[in-house]
Scaffold this motif. Structure first.
Motif, short mmCIF file in Angstrom:
data_model
loop_
_atom_site.label_atom_id
_atom_site.label_comp_id
_atom_site.label_asym_id
_atom_site.label_seq_id
_atom_site.Cartn_x
_atom_site.Cartn_y
_atom_site.Cartn_z
N ARG A 116 0.32 -0.79 -0.30
CA ARG A 116 0.29 -0.12 -0.55
C ARG A 116 0.78 1.06 -0.05
O ARG A 116 1.92 0.93 0.09
N SER A 118 0.62 5.92 1.03
CA SER A 118 -0.25 7.47 1.22
C SER A 118 -1.00 6.75 2.84
O SER A 118 -1.98 6.58 3.03
N HIS A 119 -0.86 5.64 3.74
CA HIS A 119 -1.05 4.87 4.67
C HIS A 119 -0.50 5.94 5.86
O HIS A 119 0.64 6.39 6.18
N SER A 120 -1.01 5.31 7.05
CA SER A 120 -0.04 5.86 8.34
C SER A 120 0.82 4.90 8.78
O SER A 120 0.05 3.62 9.06
N LEU A 130 0.03 0.26 12.27
CA LEU A 130 -0.29 0.36 10.95
C LEU A 130 -1.80 0.89 10.40
O LEU A 130 -2.96 0.30 10.77
N GLY A 132 -4.24 1.54 6.83
CA GLY A 132 -4.95 2.59 5.74
C GLY A 132 -4.18 2.27 4.94
O GLY A 132 -3.72 1.94 3.96
N GLY A 133 -4.27 3.50 3.78
CA GLY A 133 -4.26 3.52 2.33
C GLY A 133 -4.85 3.22 1.12
O GLY A 133 -5.38 2.36 1.49
N SER A 135 -4.61 1.32 -2.31
CA SER A 135 -3.60 -0.43 -2.77
C SER A 135 -3.88 -0.61 -3.71
O SER A 135 -5.34 0.76 -4.83
N HIS A 140 -9.03 1.10 -1.31
CA HIS A 140 -8.77 2.57 -0.13
C HIS A 140 -9.26 1.60 1.33
O HIS A 140 -10.50 1.35 1.13
N THR A 144 -6.43 -2.46 10.40
CA THR A 144 -5.62 -1.75 11.11
C THR A 144 -4.96 -3.05 11.12
O THR A 144 -5.43 -4.13 11.06
N PHE A 171 -6.94 6.73 2.08
CA PHE A 171 -5.71 7.30 1.53
C PHE A 171 -5.42 8.71 2.36
O PHE A 171 -6.34 10.11 2.41
N GLY A 412 4.90 4.82 4.75
CA GLY A 412 5.43 4.95 5.90
C GLY A 412 6.45 4.99 6.84
O GLY A 412 7.29 4.32 6.73
#
Length: 456
Positions: A116, A118-120, A130, A132-133, A135, A140, A144, A171, A412
């Motif tokens: 993925r 643009s995730h956190s 971790l 989202g994001g 793919s 989208h 978690t 994302f 990330g």
């Protein structure tokens, strides 16, 4: 008869220099009030002062003062490393940091996050979290994942997918750590809608397990406009600052917002920072990093004309002196003295109050694999005295030992609580171009650990 002056060279014990008769504890107390440069100058005065100025009794408090605490760092050292640790030597090592050691971490089980971008990614206590994001196939993600990292010496981690339910898939959101809570804001969903919801992720520990419970934060009616690809950072344990991003209709923003949270983090209030001169140009895909006190640093991103930037701005959110100030510096004819323009990079605060910049891409989507540190130790002092240029050695490019990560952007990155280890996951990387594809872009699912090289 006139008495001998305080620093008389007389050999009589009664006329010994007054300063030399001061106890070591009192001298150290005075030295702790001075900048490091003055401490080093003091050490050249005489043999006794040289010994005092090299002691751990002085340099351990200096490291605490300059770095904001070292308890987690001490825990990261092995028993053998602690025995031979000299805090003056460690301070010099961190100040002169020039390289990173890198290794790719494997997965102990067959369950791991899908590739993925643009995730956190954040470290909560001793756990990677971790969320989202974006793919493959335009998905989208709203999942978690957690992985226990411990003291940073593990060569393999076990990812666990935890059923947190909400928030919805997205994302380009921000997910900021405040104490042991995560504050998530905004992002872009599968319909392409920009969001402006605020969530709290609370960590619960059950023995050696952890879970994250997300809940929608109760905020006032005043909230930032919807956006994605913005930047945010915590300021202490009850405040977050957010800036810029891509708003409605693809408009890039340059507004700044502060979220003040209640003591129990059950509610919060957003405040738009107004009446600030010299705002940075609108942008997205930039970074915002808290450096202590009321200061934070903005770097890079993509501007309104799709130009990619490498400017540096210092933000002060002190209520009596809120301002943005661009940090301009001379390159002395050497462009290699600073990072090239980039968007989708990461900026991580590491040991020694340095910001570690990694990766990103330029306006032609050429991805980068370089590491730079921005030394921010003198920036609040720089701001206070009103200088026009930061120190000469503002940037420093680091060498990488071991398994170097591939070129990537929109990955990330986060540091553990010691600031010694940095974890990097995923992002967009260059791939093999097939005839039916317009480009060789692909999502990545690798996890790397970067270790600050310290010769202990």
């Amino acid at each position: 008869m006139a008495s001998n002056p305080p620093f008389s060279s007389s050999s009589s014990p009664s006329s010994a220099p007054r300063l030399a008769r001061i106890s070591s504890d009192h001298i150290i107390s005075v030295l702790l009030l001075l900048p490091v440069e003055s401490v080093l100058s003091f050490s050249m005065t005489c043999r006794r002062f040289r010994s005092l100025a090299a002691s751990d009794a002085l340099w351990l408090p200096i490291c605490r003062r300059e770095w904001g605490g070292v308890d987690a760092l001490i825990e990261s050292f092995s028993p053998q490393e602690r025995l031979r640790l000299s805090w003056k030597w460690l301070y010099a090592q961190v100040s002169q940091l020039s390289s990173l050691s890198c290794r790719r971490l494997s997965c102990k089980n067959g369950d791991f996050p899908t590739p993925r971008a643009s995730h956190s990614l954040a470290v909560v206590s001793d756990w990677l979290v971790l969320f989202g994001g974006g793919s493959e196939g335009g998905r989208h993600l709203g999942d978690t994942w957690i992985a226990y990292i411990g003291n940073g010496r593990n060569k393999a981690l076990s990812w666990q997918h935890i059923n947190s339910g909400i928030p919805s898939g997205r994302f380009g959101q921000t997910c900021t750590l405040l104490s042991n809570y995560l504050v998530l804001f905004g992002g872009i969903n599968e319909s392409g809608d920009r969001l402006n919801d605020t969530w709290i992720g609370e960590a619960f520990y059950e023995g050696k397990d952890m879970r994250i419970a997300w809940r929608l934060l109760n905020v006032s009616s005043v909230v930032p406009p919807p956006r994605g690809a913005h930047a945010a950072c915590s300021v202490g344990n009850h405040r977050m600052v957010m800036h810029g991003g891509i708003g409605l209709h693809g408009l890039r923003l340059n507004d700044t917002w502060i979220l003040d949270l209640s003591d129990d983090l059950r509610s919060g209030r957003w405040h738009w920072v107004t009446n600030v001169q010299s705002l940075p140009p609108p942008r997205s895909g930039h970074t915002l990093t808290w450096i202590g006190g009321t200061y934070m640093v903005l770097f890079g991103g993509r501007g309104s004309g799709y130009e990619v930037l490498n400017d540096v701005w210092l933000l002060n959110i002190d209520s009596s002196n809120r301002e943005w100030r661009e940090l301009k510096y001379e390159l002395y004819g050497l462009p290699s003295e600073m990072p090239l323009p980039r968007v989708g990079h990461s900026a991580t605060m590491v040991l020694g109050r340095k910001i570690l910049i990694y990766g990103g891409e330029d306006s032609q989507r050429h991805r980068k694999d370089d590491f730079w540190v921005l030394d921010v130790g003198a920036l609040p002092r720089f701001q206070t005295v009103g200088l026009t240029k930061p120190p000469r050695r503002f940037w420093k490019k680091l060498q990488v030992e071991g398994h170097h990560p591939s070129y990537r952007s929109f990955h990330g990155a986060c540091a553990d609580k010691s600031g010694r280890y940095v974890y990097i996951f995923g992002g967009m990387v260059d791939g093999i171009v097939h005839p039916a594809e317009a480009s060789g872009l692909r999502f990545n699912g690798e996890l790397y650990q970067m270790d600050l090289v310290l010769q202990l």
